[in-house]
Motif scaffolding. Structure first.
Motif, PDB file in Angstrom:
ATOM      1  N   VAL A   9     -21.629 -49.641  10.276  1.00 25.66           N
ATOM      2  CA  VAL A   9     -22.206 -49.450  11.604  1.00 25.66           C
ATOM      3  C   VAL A   9     -21.998 -50.715  12.434  1.00 25.66           C
ATOM      4  CG1 VAL A   9     -24.319 -48.938  12.902  1.00 25.66           C
ATOM      5  CG2 VAL A   9     -23.961 -47.913  10.658  1.00 25.66           C
ATOM      6  N   VAL A  10     -21.588 -50.537  13.694  1.00 24.21           N
ATOM      7  CA  VAL A  10     -21.413 -51.670  14.596  1.00 24.21           C
ATOM      8  C   VAL A  10     -22.273 -51.466  15.835  1.00 24.21           C
ATOM      9  CG1 VAL A  10     -19.071 -52.146  13.807  1.00 24.21           C
ATOM     10  CG2 VAL A  10     -19.441 -50.631  15.781  1.00 24.21           C
ATOM     11  N   ARG A  11     -22.457 -52.536  16.583  1.00 24.64           N
ATOM     12  CA  ARG A  11     -23.251 -52.483  17.816  1.00 24.64           C
ATOM     13  C   ARG A  11     -22.346 -52.112  18.985  1.00 24.64           C
ATOM     14  NH1 ARG A  11     -26.807 -57.608  20.033  1.00 24.64           N
ATOM     15  NH2 ARG A  11     -26.720 -57.125  22.250  1.00 24.64           N
ATOM     16  N   ARG A  12     -22.779 -51.129  19.789  1.00 24.88           N
ATOM     17  CA  ARG A  12     -22.018 -50.689  20.956  1.00 24.88           C
ATOM     18  C   ARG A  12     -22.935 -50.563  22.166  1.00 24.88           C
ATOM     19  NH1 ARG A  12     -17.112 -47.977  19.613  1.00 24.88           N
ATOM     20  NH2 ARG A  12     -16.055 -49.388  18.182  1.00 24.88           N
ATOM     21  N   GLY A  13     -22.379 -50.863  23.329  1.00 25.44           N
ATOM     22  CA  GLY A  13     -23.110 -50.663  24.584  1.00 25.44           C
ATOM     23  C   GLY A  13     -24.446 -51.372  24.604  1.00 25.44           C
ATOM     24  N   ASP A  14     -25.491 -50.623  24.942  1.00 27.46           N
ATOM     25  CA  ASP A  14     -26.842 -51.175  25.021  1.00 27.46           C
ATOM     26  C   ASP A  14     -27.507 -51.176  23.651  1.00 27.46           C
ATOM     27  OD1 ASP A  14     -26.553 -51.500  27.746  1.00 27.46           O
ATOM     28  OD2 ASP A  14     -27.308 -49.480  28.175  1.00 27.46           O
TER      29      ASP A  14
END
Length: 264
Positions: A9-14
């Motif tokens: 899992v990666v961080r995207r957007g807000d």
């Protein structure tokens, strides 16, 4: 689909989590429902260009589908504070059947619904009124058309001068969409079908929502300086955008030539 899979899992957007891929198998499979648990109509699996599968109800009048559409609309339009529970009550009261109906609501109508008092009714009304002017990109993404999310809406708005150019000739629009880098033919088809399907909804919305393709450098607030202080009904950012769209400038603190200090 499996339970207890290992995933990256990666961080995207807000700060929204995005699953990249599966790394280990799960312990059991998830059975995809054949029918909608809300209305009983059959379910359908939509597959995006990137291969993401989404289970959807085929019934456009399904109460859950209607509620989800309104939730998406108010979120994209920046109508903060209008929760799904509020929308559900407005739908059940018969006050909103399509997006444009939100702009017809007044505080007296809201007060006829159990659970709402004067202050909460005024907050809902003010939140809606503060969002009558939006960019073309935001307007497009609010419609809930498959394939027309935030990123694609931004691409489309950068290649068309206004909503009327997009909807005046669907054949030309399709050709132009296919020539935009980042929009595949399947997505272009989905957008055209969605625009045609929601033509009446779009036409009715345009009676209440003004679409701004670019921020205005001249306008009714041109040359005026504003400072926003305190808590705002719909947030400071929303009010700041409105002021800037009409040519005004928002300062972070009180300055010598300040035109207006707006206190929340």
């Amino acid at each position: 689909m499996e339970i207890n899979c290992g995933v990256i899992v990666v961080r995207r957007g807000d700060v929204i989590p995005k699953i990249i891929r599966k790394t280990t198998s799960g312990t059991s499979s998830i059975n995809i429902p054949a029918v909608c648990p809300c209305c009983g109509e059959r379910s359908n699996i939509n597959i995006s260009d990137s291969g993401v599968k989404t289970v959807c109800c085929v019934n456009k009048e399904c109460p859950a589908v209607k509620l989800a559409e309104f939730e998406h609309f108010v979120e994209q339009m920046g109508m903060k504070g209008i929760a799904g529970e509020t929308l559900d009550k407005l739908i059940k009261a018969g006050f909103i059947k399509e997006f444009s109906d939100l702009f017809k609501i007044d505080t007296q109508m809201i007060l006829t619904i159990d659970g709402f008092k004067k202050k909460s009714a005024e907050n809902i009304f003010n939140t809606i009124q503060l969002n009558r002017r939006k960019s073309l990109s935001v307007f497009l993404s609010s419609l809930g058309i498959q394939g027309l999310g935030k990123s694609v809406s931004a691409l489309v708005s950068n290649n068309f001068k206004d909503i009327y150019e997009i909807t005046s000739d669907y054949n030309e629009t399709y050709k132009k969409l296919c020539n935009i880098s980042g929009i595949a033919e399947k997505t272009a088809n989905s957008i055209i079908e969605g625009l045609q399907d929601k033509k009446n909804i779009i036409d009715n919305l345009l009676k209440y929502v003004e679409i701004s393709t670019t921020l205005s450098t001249t306008g009714t607030l041109s040359g005026m300086l504003f400072c926003l202080s305190g808590s705002m009904t719909n947030g400071k950012d929303s009010l700041k955008k409105i002021i800037e769209q009409y040519g005004g400038t928002v300062k972070s603190s009180v300055v010598k030539n300040l035109t207006y200090l707006i206190a929340g």
